[in-house]
Design a protein around this motif. Structure first.
Motif, PDB file in Angstrom:
ATOM      1  N   LEU A   1      -6.097   8.325  -4.395  1.00 34.23           N
ATOM      2  CA  LEU A   1      -5.118   8.323  -3.320  1.00 34.23           C
ATOM      3  C   LEU A   1      -5.795   8.146  -1.964  1.00 34.23           C
ATOM      4  O   LEU A   1      -5.385   7.321  -1.150  1.00 34.23           O
ATOM      5  CB  LEU A   1      -4.309   9.627  -3.342  1.00 34.23           C
ATOM      6  CG  LEU A   1      -3.366   9.885  -2.180  1.00 34.23           C
ATOM      7  CD1 LEU A   1      -2.243   8.870  -2.171  1.00 34.23           C
ATOM      8  CD2 LEU A   1      -2.813  11.283  -2.271  1.00 34.23           C
ATOM      9  N   LEU A   2      -6.848   8.904  -1.726  1.00 38.18           N
ATOM     10  CA  LEU A   2      -7.573   8.797  -0.451  1.00 38.18           C
ATOM     11  C   LEU A   2      -8.193   7.420  -0.280  1.00 38.18           C
ATOM     12  O   LEU A   2      -8.172   6.854   0.818  1.00 38.18           O
ATOM     13  CB  LEU A   2      -8.636   9.890  -0.361  1.00 38.18           C
ATOM     14  CG  LEU A   2      -8.101  11.325  -0.317  1.00 38.18           C
ATOM     15  CD1 LEU A   2      -9.252  12.322  -0.390  1.00 38.18           C
ATOM     16  CD2 LEU A   2      -7.254  11.554   0.913  1.00 38.18           C
TER      17      LEU A   2
ATOM     18  N   ARG B   1       0.825  -1.212   0.000  1.00 42.37           N
ATOM     19  CA  ARG B   1       0.000   0.000   0.000  1.00 42.37           C
ATOM     20  C   ARG B   1       0.862   1.266   0.000  1.00 42.37           C
ATOM     21  O   ARG B   1       0.575   2.208  -0.730  1.00 42.37           O
ATOM     22  CB  ARG B   1      -0.944  -0.015   1.207  1.00 42.37           C
ATOM     23  CG  ARG B   1      -2.005   1.059   1.164  1.00 42.37           C
ATOM     24  CD  ARG B   1      -3.106   0.816   2.176  1.00 42.37           C
ATOM     25  NE  ARG B   1      -3.664  -0.524   2.123  1.00 42.37           N
ATOM     26  CZ  ARG B   1      -4.569  -0.936   1.225  1.00 42.37           C
ATOM     27  NH1 ARG B   1      -5.028  -0.119   0.318  1.00 42.37           N
ATOM     28  NH2 ARG B   1      -5.020  -2.176   1.248  1.00 42.37           N
ATOM     29  N   THR B   2       1.936   1.298   0.778  1.00 38.48           N
ATOM     30  CA  THR B   2       2.768   2.509   0.843  1.00 38.48           C
ATOM     31  C   THR B   2       3.399   2.830  -0.510  1.00 38.48           C
ATOM     32  O   THR B   2       3.478   3.990  -0.898  1.00 38.48           O
ATOM     33  CB  THR B   2       3.866   2.365   1.908  1.00 38.48           C
ATOM     34  OG1 THR B   2       4.607   1.161   1.681  1.00 38.48           O
ATOM     35  CG2 THR B   2       3.262   2.331   3.304  1.00 38.48           C
TER      36      THR B   2
ATOM     37  N   GLU C   1      -6.318  12.255  -6.864  1.00 35.23           N
ATOM     38  CA  GLU C   1      -6.383  12.610  -5.446  1.00 35.23           C
ATOM     39  C   GLU C   1      -7.447  11.776  -4.730  1.00 35.23           C
ATOM     40  O   GLU C   1      -7.229  11.282  -3.627  1.00 35.23           O
ATOM     41  CB  GLU C   1      -6.679  14.096  -5.286  1.00 35.23           C
ATOM     42  CG  GLU C   1      -6.545  14.590  -3.869  1.00 35.23           C
ATOM     43  CD  GLU C   1      -6.612  16.096  -3.780  1.00 35.23           C
ATOM     44  OE1 GLU C   1      -7.043  16.585  -2.721  1.00 35.23           O
ATOM     45  OE2 GLU C   1      -6.246  16.787  -4.744  1.00 35.23           O
TER      46      GLU C   1
ATOM     47  N   ILE D   1       0.663   4.149  -2.872  1.00 35.58           N
ATOM     48  CA  ILE D   1       0.360   5.550  -2.552  1.00 35.58           C
ATOM     49  C   ILE D   1       1.434   6.457  -3.143  1.00 35.58           C
ATOM     50  O   ILE D   1       1.122   7.492  -3.749  1.00 35.58           O
ATOM     51  CB  ILE D   1       0.232   5.733  -1.019  1.00 35.58           C
ATOM     52  CG1 ILE D   1      -1.058   5.069  -0.535  1.00 35.58           C
ATOM     53  CG2 ILE D   1       0.279   7.203  -0.631  1.00 35.58           C
ATOM     54  CD1 ILE D   1      -1.151   4.935   0.970  1.00 35.58           C
TER      55      ILE D   1
ATOM     56  N   VAL E   1      -7.193   4.518  -1.693  1.00 35.20           N
ATOM     57  CA  VAL E   1      -6.137   3.515  -1.480  1.00 35.20           C
ATOM     58  C   VAL E   1      -5.601   3.648  -0.062  1.00 35.20           C
ATOM     59  O   VAL E   1      -5.409   2.655   0.639  1.00 35.20           O
ATOM     60  CB  VAL E   1      -5.010   3.661  -2.530  1.00 35.20           C
ATOM     61  CG1 VAL E   1      -3.809   2.796  -2.171  1.00 35.20           C
ATOM     62  CG2 VAL E   1      -5.532   3.294  -3.915  1.00 35.20           C
ATOM     63  N   ARG E   2      -5.389   4.865   0.369  1.00 37.42           N
ATOM     64  CA  ARG E   2      -4.858   5.098   1.722  1.00 37.42           C
ATOM     65  C   ARG E   2      -5.805   4.550   2.786  1.00 37.42           C
ATOM     66  O   ARG E   2      -5.365   3.958   3.770  1.00 37.42           O
ATOM     67  CB  ARG E   2      -4.637   6.597   1.934  1.00 37.42           C
ATOM     68  CG  ARG E   2      -3.970   6.905   3.259  1.00 37.42           C
ATOM     69  CD  ARG E   2      -3.750   8.376   3.414  1.00 37.42           C
ATOM     70  NE  ARG E   2      -2.639   8.789   2.551  1.00 37.42           N
ATOM     71  CZ  ARG E   2      -2.373  10.052   2.261  1.00 37.42           C
ATOM     72  NH1 ARG E   2      -3.123  11.019   2.734  1.00 37.42           N
ATOM     73  NH2 ARG E   2      -1.352  10.352   1.499  1.00 37.42           N
ATOM     74  N   ALA E   3      -7.120   4.703   2.562  1.00 37.74           N
ATOM     75  CA  ALA E   3      -8.115   4.241   3.529  1.00 37.74           C
ATOM     76  C   ALA E   3      -8.390   2.741   3.420  1.00 37.74           C
ATOM     77  O   ALA E   3      -9.112   2.185   4.243  1.00 37.74           O
ATOM     78  CB  ALA E   3      -9.420   5.016   3.338  1.00 37.74           C
TER      79      ALA E   3
ATOM     80  N   GLU F   1       0.938  -5.474   3.450  1.00 33.29           N
ATOM     81  CA  GLU F   1       2.263  -5.010   3.867  1.00 33.29           C
ATOM     82  C   GLU F   1       3.002  -6.162   4.548  1.00 33.29           C
ATOM     83  O   GLU F   1       2.414  -6.893   5.336  1.00 33.29           O
ATOM     84  CB  GLU F   1       2.149  -3.845   4.860  1.00 33.29           C
ATOM     85  CG  GLU F   1       1.376  -2.667   4.339  1.00 33.29           C
ATOM     86  CD  GLU F   1       2.224  -1.715   3.546  1.00 33.29           C
ATOM     87  OE1 GLU F   1       3.454  -1.746   3.667  1.00 33.29           O
ATOM     88  OE2 GLU F   1       1.650  -0.933   2.787  1.00 33.29           O
TER      89      GLU F   1
END
Length: 77
Positions: A48-49, A8-9, A45, A12, A51-53, A74
């Motif tokens: 991004l939100l 995930r990192t 954007e 992102i 994927v981050r969530a 991860e």
């Protein structure tokens, strides 16, 4: 279209880089093309939100090269 599995990192970071590149190139384009690129940056954007969530586990990026990304879990270090 190439396919990638990444944590995930890293996914992102890839989205952030793609968005930054798209916005940088928007200034060099004609107004209609620049607006389309800015709209694409807004979509990135949102992605991004998501994927981050953790709401999105796979996505495609078409700029600059078409790729399909599958977000892997991860690894613990």
């Amino acid at each position: 279209m190439e396919r990638f599995f990444m944590p995930r990192t890293r996914a992102i970071a890839l989205i952030v880089t793609a968005r930054r590149t798209m916005l940088a190139h928007a200034d060099e384009r004609l107004p209609a093309d620049a607006q389309r690129m800015r709209d694409g940056a807004i979509a990135l954007e949102r992605l991004l939100l998501d994927v981050r969530a953790g709401r999105v586990d796979s996505f495609e990026l078409m700029h600059p090269t078409p790729i399909h990304v599958t977000v892997s879990s991860e690894s613990e270090s």
